[in-house]
Design a protein around this motif. Structure first.
Motif, PDB file in Angstrom:
ATOM      1  N   CYS A 119      14.009   3.124   1.392  1.00  0.00           N
ATOM      2  CA  CYS A 119      13.649   2.585   2.232  1.00  0.00           C
ATOM      3  C   CYS A 119      11.987   3.578   2.140  1.00  0.00           C
ATOM      4  O   CYS A 119      10.835   2.712   3.219  1.00  0.00           O
ATOM      5  CB  CYS A 119      13.669   3.173   3.532  1.00  0.00           C
ATOM      6  SG  CYS A 119      14.446   4.744   3.124  1.00  0.00           S
ATOM      7  N   TYR A 120      11.550   4.269   1.472  1.00  0.00           N
ATOM      8  CA  TYR A 120      10.144   5.333   1.032  1.00  0.00           C
ATOM      9  C   TYR A 120      10.840   5.860  -0.034  1.00  0.00           C
ATOM     10  O   TYR A 120      11.649   6.093  -1.579  1.00  0.00           O
ATOM     11  CB  TYR A 120       9.948   6.169   2.067  1.00  0.00           C
ATOM     12  CG  TYR A 120      10.934   6.889   2.243  1.00  0.00           C
ATOM     13  CD1 TYR A 120      10.653   8.998   1.579  1.00  0.00           C
ATOM     14  CD2 TYR A 120      11.980   7.323   3.174  1.00  0.00           C
ATOM     15  CE1 TYR A 120      11.780   9.506   1.649  1.00  0.00           C
ATOM     16  CE2 TYR A 120      12.960   8.510   2.957  1.00  0.00           C
ATOM     17  CZ  TYR A 120      12.597   9.559   2.195  1.00  0.00           C
ATOM     18  OH  TYR A 120      13.491  10.475   2.479  1.00  0.00           O
ATOM     19  N   ARG A 121       9.415   6.483  -0.857  1.00  0.00           N
ATOM     20  CA  ARG A 121       8.801   7.410  -1.874  1.00  0.00           C
ATOM     21  C   ARG A 121       8.330   8.592  -1.605  1.00  0.00           C
ATOM     22  O   ARG A 121       7.247   7.913  -0.325  1.00  0.00           O
ATOM     23  CB  ARG A 121       8.242   6.449  -2.989  1.00  0.00           C
ATOM     24  CG  ARG A 121       9.092   5.337  -3.523  1.00  0.00           C
ATOM     25  CD  ARG A 121       8.829   4.876  -4.779  1.00  0.00           C
ATOM     26  NE  ARG A 121       7.146   4.719  -4.426  1.00  0.00           N
ATOM     27  CZ  ARG A 121       6.680   3.381  -3.887  1.00  0.00           C
ATOM     28  NH1 ARG A 121       7.555   2.272  -3.677  1.00  0.00           N
ATOM     29  NH2 ARG A 121       5.360   3.031  -3.911  1.00  0.00           N
ATOM     30  N   SER A 122       8.150   9.657  -2.085  1.00  0.00           N
ATOM     31  CA  SER A 122       7.077  10.458  -0.906  1.00  0.00           C
ATOM     32  C   SER A 122       6.372  11.553  -2.308  1.00  0.00           C
ATOM     33  O   SER A 122       8.534  11.861  -2.763  1.00  0.00           O
ATOM     34  CB  SER A 122       7.877  11.116   0.216  1.00  0.00           C
ATOM     35  OG  SER A 122       9.621  11.910  -0.020  1.00  0.00           O
ATOM     36  N   PHE A 133       3.084   9.683   0.158  1.00  0.00           N
ATOM     37  CA  PHE A 133       4.375   9.260   0.638  1.00  0.00           C
ATOM     38  C   PHE A 133       4.262   7.223   0.735  1.00  0.00           C
ATOM     39  O   PHE A 133       2.597   7.091   1.167  1.00  0.00           O
ATOM     40  CB  PHE A 133       4.949   8.453   1.813  1.00  0.00           C
ATOM     41  CG  PHE A 133       4.519   8.543   3.251  1.00  0.00           C
ATOM     42  CD1 PHE A 133       4.662   7.669   3.778  1.00  0.00           C
ATOM     43  CD2 PHE A 133       3.131  10.048   3.729  1.00  0.00           C
ATOM     44  CE1 PHE A 133       3.330   6.545   5.370  1.00  0.00           C
ATOM     45  CE2 PHE A 133       2.568   9.251   4.828  1.00  0.00           C
ATOM     46  CZ  PHE A 133       2.565   8.044   5.075  1.00  0.00           C
ATOM     47  N   THR A 135       6.361   3.336   2.393  1.00  0.00           N
ATOM     48  CA  THR A 135       7.278   3.177   2.488  1.00  0.00           C
ATOM     49  C   THR A 135       7.630   2.065   1.981  1.00  0.00           C
ATOM     50  O   THR A 135       7.187   1.274   1.798  1.00  0.00           O
ATOM     51  CB  THR A 135       7.411   2.957   4.484  1.00  0.00           C
ATOM     52  OG1 THR A 135       6.081   1.932   4.433  1.00  0.00           O
ATOM     53  CG2 THR A 135       6.780   3.840   5.108  1.00  0.00           C
ATOM     54  N   TYR A 136       9.271   1.495   2.109  1.00  0.00           N
ATOM     55  CA  TYR A 136       9.123   0.480   1.690  1.00  0.00           C
ATOM     56  C   TYR A 136       8.456  -1.070   2.173  1.00  0.00           C
ATOM     57  O   TYR A 136       8.354  -2.233   1.491  1.00  0.00           O
ATOM     58  CB  TYR A 136      10.981  -0.330   1.805  1.00  0.00           C
ATOM     59  CG  TYR A 136      11.173  -2.155   1.277  1.00  0.00           C
ATOM     60  CD1 TYR A 136      11.930  -1.616   0.343  1.00  0.00           C
ATOM     61  CD2 TYR A 136      11.360  -2.686   1.799  1.00  0.00           C
ATOM     62  CE1 TYR A 136      12.942  -2.346  -0.050  1.00  0.00           C
ATOM     63  CE2 TYR A 136      12.151  -4.055   1.546  1.00  0.00           C
ATOM     64  CZ  TYR A 136      12.666  -3.576   0.160  1.00  0.00           C
ATOM     65  OH  TYR A 136      12.878  -4.582  -0.181  1.00  0.00           O
ATOM     66  N   ASN A 137       8.297  -1.223   3.634  1.00  0.00           N
ATOM     67  CA  ASN A 137       7.145  -2.365   3.808  1.00  0.00           C
ATOM     68  C   ASN A 137       5.962  -2.078   3.746  1.00  0.00           C
ATOM     69  O   ASN A 137       4.864  -3.067   4.405  1.00  0.00           O
ATOM     70  CB  ASN A 137       7.649  -2.484   5.533  1.00  0.00           C
ATOM     71  CG  ASN A 137       8.819  -2.902   5.719  1.00  0.00           C
ATOM     72  OD1 ASN A 137       9.738  -3.809   4.626  1.00  0.00           O
ATOM     73  ND2 ASN A 137       9.948  -3.062   6.878  1.00  0.00           N
ATOM     74  N   ASN A 138       5.811  -0.891   3.380  1.00  0.00           N
ATOM     75  CA  ASN A 138       3.922  -0.654   3.190  1.00  0.00           C
ATOM     76  C   ASN A 138       3.913   0.035   2.193  1.00  0.00           C
ATOM     77  O   ASN A 138       4.301   1.545   1.892  1.00  0.00           O
ATOM     78  CB  ASN A 138       3.622  -0.281   4.194  1.00  0.00           C
ATOM     79  CG  ASN A 138       1.831   0.188   4.215  1.00  0.00           C
ATOM     80  OD1 ASN A 138       1.585  -0.137   2.649  1.00  0.00           O
ATOM     81  ND2 ASN A 138       1.161   0.120   5.085  1.00  0.00           N
ATOM     82  N   GLN A 139       3.367  -0.533   0.856  1.00  0.00           N
ATOM     83  CA  GLN A 139       4.071   0.464  -0.499  1.00  0.00           C
ATOM     84  C   GLN A 139       2.839   1.486  -1.152  1.00  0.00           C
ATOM     85  O   GLN A 139       3.007   1.607  -1.710  1.00  0.00           O
ATOM     86  CB  GLN A 139       3.912  -0.733  -1.445  1.00  0.00           C
ATOM     87  CG  GLN A 139       5.609  -1.517  -1.263  1.00  0.00           C
ATOM     88  CD  GLN A 139       6.681  -0.886  -2.072  1.00  0.00           C
ATOM     89  OE1 GLN A 139       6.782  -0.272  -2.916  1.00  0.00           O
ATOM     90  NE2 GLN A 139       7.500  -0.541  -1.128  1.00  0.00           N
TER      91      GLN A 139
END
Length: 172
Positions: A119-122, A133, A135-139
């Protein structure tokens, strides 16, 4: 774990949740022949065999979405990607490593029919005290400079500036 919390010295710099860390570290021994270089042609029964295409040295690198495969891919990339000279280069390196182990919606469905996905990368820089970071919906990678958050009792509103490669959403 059933017998309590275990803390391990992370000697390869890859975090994982399952199975336990020593298992993953030992499993890396199964990938000693994986290399970023092309395999040389070999002779079998009088016939010279050549690699089919680029990436033949990667043959055997697991491509599934299990924690085991994702750990191996992350360790492989971390080991063979060139060292970065600065924070931005390290961010790009980390981003590419994490993208290689990202789980897309629909690729993994749990026993309760839920979609398991990344759901995210940080990323965090201890030097600049910056949290990055996506998010899944905003790469798009965004950042918050944690040094500017000195008064944590006051609510903060983050504004996105769309004119940078990496968006700075810190409200100064």
């Amino acid at each position: 774990m059933k017998d309590g919390v275990h803390v391990y010295d992370d000697t390869v710099g890859i975090m994982i949740n399952s199975p336990d860390y020593p298992w993953h570290e030992n499993n890396l021994n199964n990938y000693l022949t994986v290399t970023p270089k092309q395999h040389e042609p070999v002779n079998w029964l009088g016939k010279e065999l050549h690699p089919m295409s680029q990436g033949s040295g990667n043959f055997g690198l697991p491509g599934d979405f299990t924690p085991v495969a994702r750990f191996v891919r992350a360790a492989y990339l971390k080991n063979f990607m060139p060292q970065a000279d600065d924070e931005y280069g390290n961010l790009i390196k980390a981003e590419n490593i994490l993208k290689s182990v990202n789980v897309a919606k629909g690729a993994v469905v749990t026993e309760t029919d839920a979609q398991d996905f990344s759901c995210y990368r940080s990323f965090m820089s201890a030097t600049s005290q910056t949290y990055y970071f996506a998010t899944y919906n905003n790469q798009r990678v965004r950042k918050i400079n944690l040094q500017s958050l000195t008064d944590l009792t006051e609510p903060k509103i983050f504004v996105v500036d769309n004119h940078e490669d990496i968006l700075d959403i810190t409200n100064n």
